[in-house]
Motif scaffolding. Structure first.
Motif, short mmCIF file in Angstrom:
data_model
loop_
_atom_site.label_atom_id
_atom_site.label_comp_id
_atom_site.label_asym_id
_atom_site.label_seq_id
_atom_site.Cartn_x
_atom_site.Cartn_y
_atom_site.Cartn_z
N GLN A 848 0.84 -1.20 0.00
CA GLN A 848 0.00 0.00 0.00
C GLN A 848 0.87 1.25 0.00
OE1 GLN A 848 -1.91 1.12 3.59
NE2 GLN A 848 -3.71 1.98 2.58
N ASN A 849 0.45 2.23 -0.78
CA ASN A 849 1.11 3.53 -0.95
C ASN A 849 2.33 3.47 -1.85
OD1 ASN A 849 -0.77 4.90 0.66
ND2 ASN A 849 0.39 4.45 2.54
N THR A 865 -4.13 -1.16 -1.82
CA THR A 865 -4.13 -2.24 -0.84
C THR A 865 -2.87 -3.06 -1.00
OG1 THR A 865 -5.31 -3.76 -2.30
CG2 THR A 865 -6.66 -2.35 -0.90
N TRP A 867 -0.80 -5.68 2.05
CA TRP A 867 -0.08 -5.62 3.33
C TRP A 867 0.60 -6.98 3.55
CZ3 TRP A 867 -5.13 -4.01 2.65
CH2 TRP A 867 -5.36 -2.63 2.72
N CYS A 878 -3.29 -6.74 -4.18
CA CYS A 878 -2.89 -5.35 -4.43
C CYS A 878 -3.83 -4.72 -5.44
CB CYS A 878 -1.45 -5.31 -4.94
SG CYS A 878 -0.81 -3.65 -5.21
N TRP A 951 -8.89 -1.98 4.50
CA TRP A 951 -8.76 -0.66 3.87
C TRP A 951 -9.73 0.33 4.51
CZ3 TRP A 951 -12.17 2.40 1.04
CH2 TRP A 951 -11.61 3.47 0.34
#
Length: 1008
Positions: A848-849, A865, A867, A878, A951
């Motif tokens: 994520q990010n 998404t 993790w 993802c 999320w």
């Protein structure tokens, strides 16, 4: 006139078939009353009358011109009566000429309209007999011909066979093989009773009228369990055998469903061209079968003698296949495929050729050599005719007093051609050769002034009249066009060679004799002619090949130079000689076939080595072709097709220039509009989408500006497996080799030669050994989950790729990569298929990010998404958000015509309106300065509800990026666990699914 009329007839028939294929035309009762064969004969009679009137008109015109010339050379003093008679005779001749022209026009129009009606009648008959709905039935199955493939559990090869199903009854419960055997006994008993009753009662059986027959394609694929041995016995079924089966009947897929076919192959047209009414999947078979001549009941069948003769020939083909299939499992793959190609060259039976060998021949551009062409038929006819004439010359030369020698040779050639064409399946090339031999012999026998090109045109039209669906066969077009080009090239080059040979008759010096000079000149001219001919055929057939198959191999221009001679002068003659010896001396035939197999095996090794050269690895030409391009190609070739001097060949320059500009514009148009293509994969749960975003020179900045300016566009490929973890589904039948080949072809047709990034959005537990959670609902099976990572490994070998994002953990990536590489090299060595080995790309975890963007900020990708640090595979998937200043079109890739790929079916959410006033892209006027708000596409790939639950929790704890977008589109699978609150929070106003099914959250949102 003949070429124009023939072209109009074929165009009219193709147009009717295309309209009938796209529109549901109701069945007309008047058309049902007509017989298609009688209508075809009527068209033939009209054509003969039209040709006779036209020939008579041409002869009368020539006679008038001759009389005018003779009157000029012999002047006389005409009287008043002579002038009056000339006036009336000229006026009567003029009126007769007008009537003839009107009659020719009426007959020509009737011929074109009648041909269109013939196509409509053929379509109506096919629509009346097709299967309309799926059903499970018990039926009597009659085998027709030999199977298209054999059942083999080791190679996962399925059984496919054309058959006729009759005595159909709905299946109420599952039947065993013993119960089907009982049905067979009851069938014999009922048939014997009905036969005995018919001897005393002439009334027809009413129940026979209600019996429906379907011509279907039987399918059986490798299974695990006790039924695998029973299904394997299907390979022992001979043509004409009958047995009871329980089947699952299904209708043919329509041409519109070809969009979902990754390769663009239109199975509907292919099956309809073979007059198939539906598809039948085998459930259970009886333990024994019976032949048509096994009982007196079946001997009284009303089948024609021609069908019985055809069945006998097919049984001979089957026996020859069984001869080649002996001890098949104990041979190496290279030996198996050499024997399979030998059998294909002899009988046209490709059932033993595997996919790798077919791909090798396609890559080499010599797939046409696997088919039975006119060369095979003609060579065998010439061999048999020569042998018969030789025997008659020695034993009974008095026969020539009654029949000329050329007629004896002609009759033998015709008989051999038709019998061998039937033995090879009577495909279009073999049938064309047999009918051409018959037609040319009749023309010579009756001294008709008809050229060979007109005979070829007449055969093309006749074959279309008697079977309109032959126009949907690629072999029809390639066969007739190739022969026409050969005839045209032969007539143009023969005179040139004769002139060169006449100049070489004088020796240059005392050491240079006349014969050696002529021999060297002939060898040089032959080599030059072969190269020119191959280049001429390759360039001329290239547009047709691209239109029919979507790609063309550039290797064909080189390999055909020696492969055609090797097959035509060594392999095929030896193969045919062995086939003739098999009837008299099987041991000698086996020795010759061993020699042929050795030659073919060495040829495979040579082709594999040539195609593995790194400098020549890019062998495929992908260029979308439409009718406009074909029209320009025809205009460019027209000056060469017409007689020399009729039209200046410099007139070919304008259409050639326009053709190159159109092809270049088509290639550029695929990269000038920001587009997200949804690529079909053949698996409803495996999704693939490629983003193609153009980069303009004035928009590029930063240190990598030169590299990005050279690209022209940036491309990202997104892959995902949407099989839900909590639901039991069928595993994917795709392999990494198959999926990577499909994606490579699709990407290259879109002019994508490199990838900026490749994202696998779903996690793969097979790539990690650090997962400690053993909950079955949170993990995936390693075998199924390794499909996409291994597909990436193969794609990165073919297309340069800068980045690789992998959802989840990739601890074992390099170990799995090594194992897969060794397996690929071993498979390559066994199957003689080359795979270029390069360093595989390293994966980057998709967290994520994580983000990527162009230096100018016009395009950015961000992971919403993913993790992988959490020890739970259910939250590793993802989801990618694509932000763009330019609006991005989302289209459904059409493999048959990529230039006309339609927009993807979307659902607008009225509860969340779009911010932009106009969401339709206009890339010609739209600029970055005029676009105030960016657009966003969310490419979703969740396979568990915990992804969006986590999320949502993070969005409540952290500030969510709630920027305004001109348009917010969600792209994912209908099995997604996206909730209604998530749609509202993201302000999604458009939903598109990969499988075209409704998203449950979107439906509930509109319901409120």
């Amino acid at each position: 006139m003949y070429w124009l009329l023939g072209s109009l007839v074929i165009i009219a028939m193709m147009g009717v078939l295309a309209v009938a294929d796209s529109l549901a035309i109701p069945i007309n009762s008047l058309i049902e009353l007509h017989n298609a064969n009688s209508w075809s004969l009527l068209l033939v009679i009209i054509a003969i009358v039209l040709i006779a009137i036209n020939q008579r008109q041409a002869l009368s015109t020539k006679s008038v011109n001759v009389q005018k010339l003779s009157s000029k050379h012999q002047p006389s003093q005409p009287s008043f009566s002579q002038d009056t008679s000339k006036y009336f005779s000229s006026s009567s001749k003029f009126s007769i000429r007008i009537v003839n022209y009107l009659l020719i026009m009426i007959l020509a129009m009737g011929l074109v309209m009648g041909s269109a009606l013939q196509s409509l009648m053929g379509d109506q008959q096919a629509e009346a007999t097709k299967i309309t709905e799926s059903m499970r039935v018990q039926a009597l199955v009659t085998i027709e011909g030999i199977s298209d493939s054999v059942y083999d559990g080791v190679t996962n090869s399925g059984y496919r066979q054309v058959a006729t199903v009759s005595h159909i009854s709905p299946l109420i419960s599952e039947l065993t093989a013993q119960e089907l055997d009982s049905a067979k006994v009851n069938y014999f008993t009922s048939m014997e009773n009905s036969l005995s009753n018919s001897l005393f009662d002439d009334t027809s059986n009413e129940s026979s009228d209600s019996n429906i027959e379907y011509r279907v394609l039987l399918n059986a694929y490798p299974k695990k369990g006790s039924k695998s041995a029973q299904v394997a016995d299907l390979n022992q079924l001979r043509p004409g055998d009958q047995l009871f089966m329980t089947l699952t009947l299904a209708p043919l897929a329509t041409s519109e469903q070809a969009l979902n076919n990754p390769s663009g192959f239109d199975s509907y047209r292919w099956l309809r061209g073979r007059h198939i009414d539906g598809v039948a999947n085998i459930v259970t078979t009886s333990t024994s079968s019976f032949a048509l001549d096994e009982s007196s009941v079946l001997e009284a069948d009303s089948r024609s003698y021609l069908k019985r003769f055809r069945t006998r020939i097919d049984q001979g083909r089957w026996q020859l296949r069984q001869h080649f299939y002996q001890e098949w499992a104990g041979q190496t793959i290279a030996t198996q495929q050499a024997k399979a190609v030998t059998l294909s060259l002899l009988t046209g039976d490709r059932s033993l050729i595997n996919r790798d060998t077919k791909d090798l021949y396609q890559l080499a551009g010599i797939s046409h050599l696997l088919a039975i062409s006119g060369t095979h038929v003609l060579f065998l006819a010439i061999m048999l005719a020569g042998a018969v004439v030789f025997l008659l010359n020695r034993l009974y030369p008095a026969l020539y007093r009654h029949i000329p020698r050329w007629q004896v040779r002609w009759w033998v050639m015709i008989s051999a051609a038709f019998i061998y064409a039937l033995f090879t399946g009577f495909d279009v090339p073999a049938a064309r050769t047999a009918w051409m031999l018959l037609a040319i012999g009749l023309v010579r026998l009756n001294l008709l002034p008809i050229s060979t090109m007109r005979v070829l045109l007449a055969l093309a039209v006749l074959m279309a009249w008697f079977d309109p669906y032959v126009l949907w066969q690629a072999g029809y077009w390639l066969s007739f066009i190739a022969v026409a080009l050969l005839l045209k090239y032969d007539s143009a080059s023969q005179s040139q060679n004769n002139s060169v040979l006449s100049q070489s008759e004088k020796p240059l010096s005392q050491h240079d004799t006349k014969y050696s000079r002529i021999l060297l000149t002939k060898v040089w001219l032959t080599g030059q002619r072969v190269f020119k001919l191959q280049f001429w055929l390759f360039i001329s057939l290239l547009p047709i090949t691209l239109l029919l198959f979507g790609k063309a191999s550039l290797w064909g221009l080189v390999i055909n130079l020696f492969a055609i001679g090797l097959f035509g002068w060594i392999i095929v003659p030896l193969n045919l000689l062995a086939g003739l010896c098999y009837l008299l001396w099987p041991a000698l035939a086996d020795s010759i076939w061993v020699l042929v197999s050795v030659i073919i095996s060495n040829l495979h090794d040579l082709i594999t080595w040539l195609t593995s050269l790194p400098a020549l690895s890019e062998a495929w030409l992908y260029t979308p072709v439409n009718m406009a391009i074909l029209l320009m190609v025809l205009l460019a070739m027209l000056p060469w097709l017409l007689p020399r001097g009729l039209i200046s060949r410099w007139l070919a320059l304008p259409p050639l220039t326009l053709l190159m500009m159109t092809v270049y514009a088509n290639q550029q148009s695929l990269a000038t509009s920001p587009t997200l293509y949804i690529l079909p994969t053949g698996d409803r749960y495996i999704s693939a989408a490629v983003l193609q975003y153009p980069i303009m020179d004035n928009e590029v900045g930063g240190k990598d500006s030169k590299a990005q300016s050279a690209k022209g566009s940036v491309s990202w490929l997104f892959l995902a497996d949407h099989r839900p973890s909590a639901t039991r589904t069928m595993p994917s039948t795709l392999t990494a080799e198959k999926l990577s080949a499909i994606l490579e072809q699709q990407l290259r047709t879109l002019s994508i030669k490199r990838l900026e990034g490749l994202v696998v959005q779903t996690s793969s537990t097979g790539l990690t050994d650090t997962l400690t959670n053993n909950d079955a609902s949170n993990t995936f099976k390693p075998n199924a989950s390794e499909l996409l990572p291994m597909t990436v490994a193969r794609i990165s070998q073919r297309l340069p790729t800068s980045q690789y994002w992998q959802a989840g953990r990739s601890d074992r990536w390099f170990d799995r990569e090594k194992i897969y590489k060794e397996a690929s090299e071993s498979n390559n060595a066994n199957n003689a298929v080359h795979v270029t080995t390069k360093t595989y790309i390293s994966p980057k975890s998709c967290e994520q990010n994580d983000s990527w963007q162009l230096p100018n900020g016009d395009l950015s990708l961000q992971a919403m998404t993913g993790w992988s640090k959490i020890d739970d595979a259910s939250v590793w998937d993802c989801t990618i958000a694509i932000d763009s200043r330019l609006p991005i079109q989302i289209v459904q890739y059409n493999a048959a015509d990529p230039l006309n790929s339609p927009l993807a079916t979307s659902k607008l959410l009225t509860a969340i309106p779009s911010t932009a006033k106009n969401t339709q892209p206009n890339n010609q006027k739209l600029t970055i300065q005029a676009q105030s708000l960016p657009s966003r596409i969310v490419v979703d790939a969740d396979t568990h509800q915990r992804v969006w639950q986590l999320w949502s929790l993070l969005c409540q704890a952290e500030p969510f990026d709630n920027r305004a977008y001109s348009h917010h589109t969600w792209l994912g699978h209908s099995a997604s666990h996206l909730a209604t609150d998530d749609i509202k929070r993201q302000r999604i106003n458009e939903v598109i699914t990969y499988d075209d099914n409704a998203l449950e959250a979107a439906l509930s949102l509109d319901a409120h």
